[in-house]
Design a protein around this motif. Structure first.
Motif, PDB file in Angstrom:
ATOM      1  N   PRO A  93       3.674  10.604  -2.140  1.00  0.00           N
ATOM      2  CA  PRO A  93       3.112   9.683  -2.735  1.00  0.00           C
ATOM      3  C   PRO A  93       1.532   9.381  -3.201  1.00  0.00           C
ATOM      4  O   PRO A  93       1.050   8.349  -1.697  1.00  0.00           O
ATOM      5  N   THR A  94       0.863   8.823  -4.157  1.00  0.00           N
ATOM      6  CA  THR A  94      -1.116   8.593  -3.482  1.00  0.00           C
ATOM      7  C   THR A  94      -1.072   6.961  -4.039  1.00  0.00           C
ATOM      8  O   THR A  94      -2.316   6.983  -4.775  1.00  0.00           O
ATOM      9  N   THR A  95       0.059   6.469  -4.091  1.00  0.00           N
ATOM     10  CA  THR A  95      -0.624   4.934  -5.006  1.00  0.00           C
ATOM     11  C   THR A  95      -0.410   4.103  -3.795  1.00  0.00           C
ATOM     12  O   THR A  95      -0.149   3.998  -2.444  1.00  0.00           O
ATOM     13  N   ASP A  96      -1.185   2.878  -4.115  1.00  0.00           N
ATOM     14  CA  ASP A  96      -1.001   1.603  -3.568  1.00  0.00           C
ATOM     15  C   ASP A  96       0.058   0.796  -2.856  1.00  0.00           C
ATOM     16  O   ASP A  96       0.798   1.015  -4.137  1.00  0.00           O
ATOM     17  N   THR A  97      -0.021   0.184  -2.432  1.00  0.00           N
ATOM     18  CA  THR A  97       0.742  -0.766  -1.608  1.00  0.00           C
ATOM     19  C   THR A  97       1.065  -1.770  -1.116  1.00  0.00           C
ATOM     20  O   THR A  97      -0.524  -2.188  -0.262  1.00  0.00           O
ATOM     21  N   ASP A  98       1.209  -3.479  -1.720  1.00  0.00           N
ATOM     22  CA  ASP A  98       1.052  -4.741  -0.605  1.00  0.00           C
ATOM     23  C   ASP A  98       1.796  -4.446   0.380  1.00  0.00           C
ATOM     24  O   ASP A  98       3.472  -4.608   0.471  1.00  0.00           O
ATOM     25  N   VAL A  99       1.076  -5.228   1.071  1.00  0.00           N
ATOM     26  CA  VAL A  99       2.533  -5.139   2.326  1.00  0.00           C
ATOM     27  C   VAL A  99       2.185  -6.744   3.391  1.00  0.00           C
ATOM     28  O   VAL A  99       0.354  -7.042   3.203  1.00  0.00           O
ATOM     29  N   THR A 100       3.099  -7.358   3.713  1.00  0.00           N
ATOM     30  CA  THR A 100       2.451  -8.673   4.644  1.00  0.00           C
ATOM     31  C   THR A 100       2.848  -8.281   6.342  1.00  0.00           C
ATOM     32  O   THR A 100       3.806  -8.398   6.149  1.00  0.00           O
ATOM     33  N   VAL A 101       1.902  -8.588   6.635  1.00  0.00           N
ATOM     34  CA  VAL A 101       1.491  -8.474   8.274  1.00  0.00           C
ATOM     35  C   VAL A 101       1.925  -9.883   9.344  1.00  0.00           C
ATOM     36  O   VAL A 101       1.093 -10.806   8.903  1.00  0.00           O
ATOM     37  N   ALA A 102       2.851  -9.951   9.503  1.00  0.00           N
ATOM     38  CA  ALA A 102       3.376 -11.325  10.229  1.00  0.00           C
ATOM     39  C   ALA A 102       2.807 -11.316  11.516  1.00  0.00           C
ATOM     40  O   ALA A 102       3.166 -10.532  12.113  1.00  0.00           O
ATOM     41  N   THR A 103       2.276 -12.564  11.995  1.00  0.00           N
ATOM     42  CA  THR A 103       1.271 -12.190  13.446  1.00  0.00           C
ATOM     43  C   THR A 103       1.793 -13.665  14.047  1.00  0.00           C
ATOM     44  O   THR A 103       2.401 -15.041  13.169  1.00  0.00           O
ATOM     45  N   LEU A 112      -2.656  -1.517   0.974  1.00  0.00           N
ATOM     46  CA  LEU A 112      -3.104  -0.235   1.503  1.00  0.00           C
ATOM     47  C   LEU A 112      -3.124   0.939   0.817  1.00  0.00           C
ATOM     48  O   LEU A 112      -2.379   0.603  -0.627  1.00  0.00           O
ATOM     49  N   ARG A 113      -4.177   1.223   1.017  1.00  0.00           N
ATOM     50  CA  ARG A 113      -4.720   2.110  -0.503  1.00  0.00           C
ATOM     51  C   ARG A 113      -4.345   3.679  -0.404  1.00  0.00           C
ATOM     52  O   ARG A 113      -5.371   4.647   0.200  1.00  0.00           O
ATOM     53  N   GLY A 114      -3.159   3.973  -0.885  1.00  0.00           N
ATOM     54  CA  GLY A 114      -2.960   5.579  -0.993  1.00  0.00           C
ATOM     55  C   GLY A 114      -3.706   6.221  -2.108  1.00  0.00           C
ATOM     56  O   GLY A 114      -3.825   7.692  -2.065  1.00  0.00           O
ATOM     57  N   GLU A 115      -4.399   6.002  -2.818  1.00  0.00           N
ATOM     58  CA  GLU A 115      -5.435   6.580  -3.593  1.00  0.00           C
ATOM     59  C   GLU A 115      -6.596   7.433  -2.828  1.00  0.00           C
ATOM     60  O   GLU A 115      -6.911   8.353  -3.119  1.00  0.00           O
ATOM     61  N   LEU A 116      -6.628   6.517  -1.115  1.00  0.00           N
ATOM     62  CA  LEU A 116      -8.057   7.097  -0.650  1.00  0.00           C
ATOM     63  C   LEU A 116      -7.231   7.696   0.876  1.00  0.00           C
ATOM     64  O   LEU A 116      -8.289   9.032   0.865  1.00  0.00           O
ATOM     65  N   SER A 117      -6.265   7.658   1.320  1.00  0.00           N
ATOM     66  CA  SER A 117      -5.856   8.066   2.595  1.00  0.00           C
ATOM     67  C   SER A 117      -4.205   7.892   2.164  1.00  0.00           C
ATOM     68  O   SER A 117      -4.058   7.334   2.786  1.00  0.00           O
ATOM     69  N   PRO A 118      -3.559   8.790   1.777  1.00  0.00           N
ATOM     70  CA  PRO A 118      -1.959   8.430   1.125  1.00  0.00           C
ATOM     71  C   PRO A 118      -1.792   9.121   2.792  1.00  0.00           C
ATOM     72  O   PRO A 118      -0.482   8.531   3.001  1.00  0.00           O
ATOM     73  N   CYS A 119      -2.000  10.185   3.282  1.00  0.00           N
ATOM     74  CA  CYS A 119      -1.041  10.348   4.893  1.00  0.00           C
ATOM     75  C   CYS A 119      -1.073   9.155   5.628  1.00  0.00           C
ATOM     76  O   CYS A 119       0.150   9.402   6.713  1.00  0.00           O
ATOM     77  N   THR A 120      -2.569   8.747   5.891  1.00  0.00           N
ATOM     78  CA  THR A 120      -1.789   7.323   6.818  1.00  0.00           C
ATOM     79  C   THR A 120      -1.469   6.715   6.272  1.00  0.00           C
ATOM     80  O   THR A 120      -0.585   5.848   7.308  1.00  0.00           O
ATOM     81  N   VAL A 121      -1.800   6.273   5.140  1.00  0.00           N
ATOM     82  CA  VAL A 121      -0.491   5.082   4.115  1.00  0.00           C
ATOM     83  C   VAL A 121       0.725   5.312   4.327  1.00  0.00           C
ATOM     84  O   VAL A 121       2.035   4.974   5.216  1.00  0.00           O
ATOM     85  N   GLY A 122       1.310   6.869   4.486  1.00  0.00           N
ATOM     86  CA  GLY A 122       2.757   7.305   4.917  1.00  0.00           C
ATOM     87  C   GLY A 122       2.649   6.557   5.988  1.00  0.00           C
ATOM     88  O   GLY A 122       4.072   6.526   6.535  1.00  0.00           O
ATOM     89  N   SER A 123       2.572   7.546   7.275  1.00  0.00           N
ATOM     90  CA  SER A 123       2.656   6.526   8.736  1.00  0.00           C
ATOM     91  C   SER A 123       3.018   5.435   8.873  1.00  0.00           C
ATOM     92  O   SER A 123       3.745   4.779   9.506  1.00  0.00           O
TER      93      SER A 123
END
Length: 264
Positions: A93-103, A112-123
């Motif tokens: 999918p070429t949709t956006d997803t919000d994530v939180t990276v706990a450090t 995460l901008r799936g409309e820009l770089s979906p294969c990268t976001v998928g990975s």
């Protein structure tokens, strides 16, 4: 930023006037899966560049992507730093997803901008869901005035680790025709950008970098998200502590470990 490929993968991330060594599976800013060959960094100019001398990174694609795309994640010929399965390659999918990276230094919120770089976001999402990033150290901080980034995503914390597969550059690299010299002209990756490290075109893996200050780079690093204000505050604190041992480039003096990546 360029990455080297060989058993000791190092990525030479060359901004204009600074060389940042980033490692990745294969890609310029370290993505954590590179082996090392040697990479060369751009020579420092005779006078320091000014951010005003460079154009801004484009905000959007020239043409929108369809609702889903096909991706390819071939083996890079090296063992994965942690056991993982490659991402789904079809109907991504070429949709956006919000994530939180706990450090260990605080949370970093990412869009995460799936409309820009979906294969990268998928990975990235696939690796996160398999716990690949859990309990991994961010291995490189750069505090140069023209290159201000924190690099993470290598479970070995050496700049040589990756997921055992690689994939092609996406936005903004894919906005240029093959061989277009404009694709090597530096531009501003603005504060708040999330992008992939690599050792050259098509060598993206797991290592990524977080831009906490406007940075000058050629459009050869896939942009796949943005960092929220809470995340930027966390990055500012890490950057303020400086580099371990001094200097503009090396492990952060404030040890930063990714403990979990949660989908919001």
């Amino acid at each position: 930023m360029t990455r080297t490929r060989s058993g000791a993968a190092r990525a030479a991330v060359a901004g204009v006037g600074v060389a940042l060594l980033l490692t990745a599976c294969s890609g310029d800013p370290d993505d954590g899966s590179a082996t090392s060959t040697s990479s060369t960094a751009a020579s420092a100019p005779t006078s320091a560049p000014s951010l005003s001398d460079f154009p801004a990174l484009p905000a959007q694609r020239a043409e929108p992507l369809p609702d889903t795309v096909s991706c390819a994640y071939p083996s890079d010929g090296r063992p994965a730093a942690k056991p993982v399965q490659p991402p789904r390659a079809e109907a991504v999918p070429t949709t956006d997803t919000d994530v939180t990276v706990a450090t260990t230094q605080g949370d970093i919120g990412l869009a995460l901008r799936g409309e820009l770089s979906p294969c990268t976001v998928g990975s990235f999402l696939s690796l996160a869901s398999q716990g690949y990033f859990d309990d991994t150290d961010c291995h490189r901080l750069t505090t140069d005035p023209t290159l201000s980034v924190l690099q993470c995503g290598d479970p070995t914390a050496t700049g040589t680790g990756g997921p055992g597969y690689e994939f092609a550059n996406e936005f903004p690299t894919d906005q240029y025709a093959a061989g277009d010299p404009q694709a090597q002209n530096p531009m501003i990756y603005p504060r708040g950008t999330l992008a992939m490290a690599n050792a050259g075109p098509g060598t993206n893996g797991s290592q990524f970098f977080l831009v906490y200050g406007d940075s000058i780079l050629p459009p050869q690093y896939t942009v796949f998200g943005t960092i929220d204000e809470t995340g930027l505050a966390t990055l500012d604190e890490i950057a303020a502590a400086g580099v371990d041992g001094g200097g503009p480039d090396g492990p952060p003096a404030a040890p930063t470990t990714l403990t979990a990546v949660r989908t919001d």
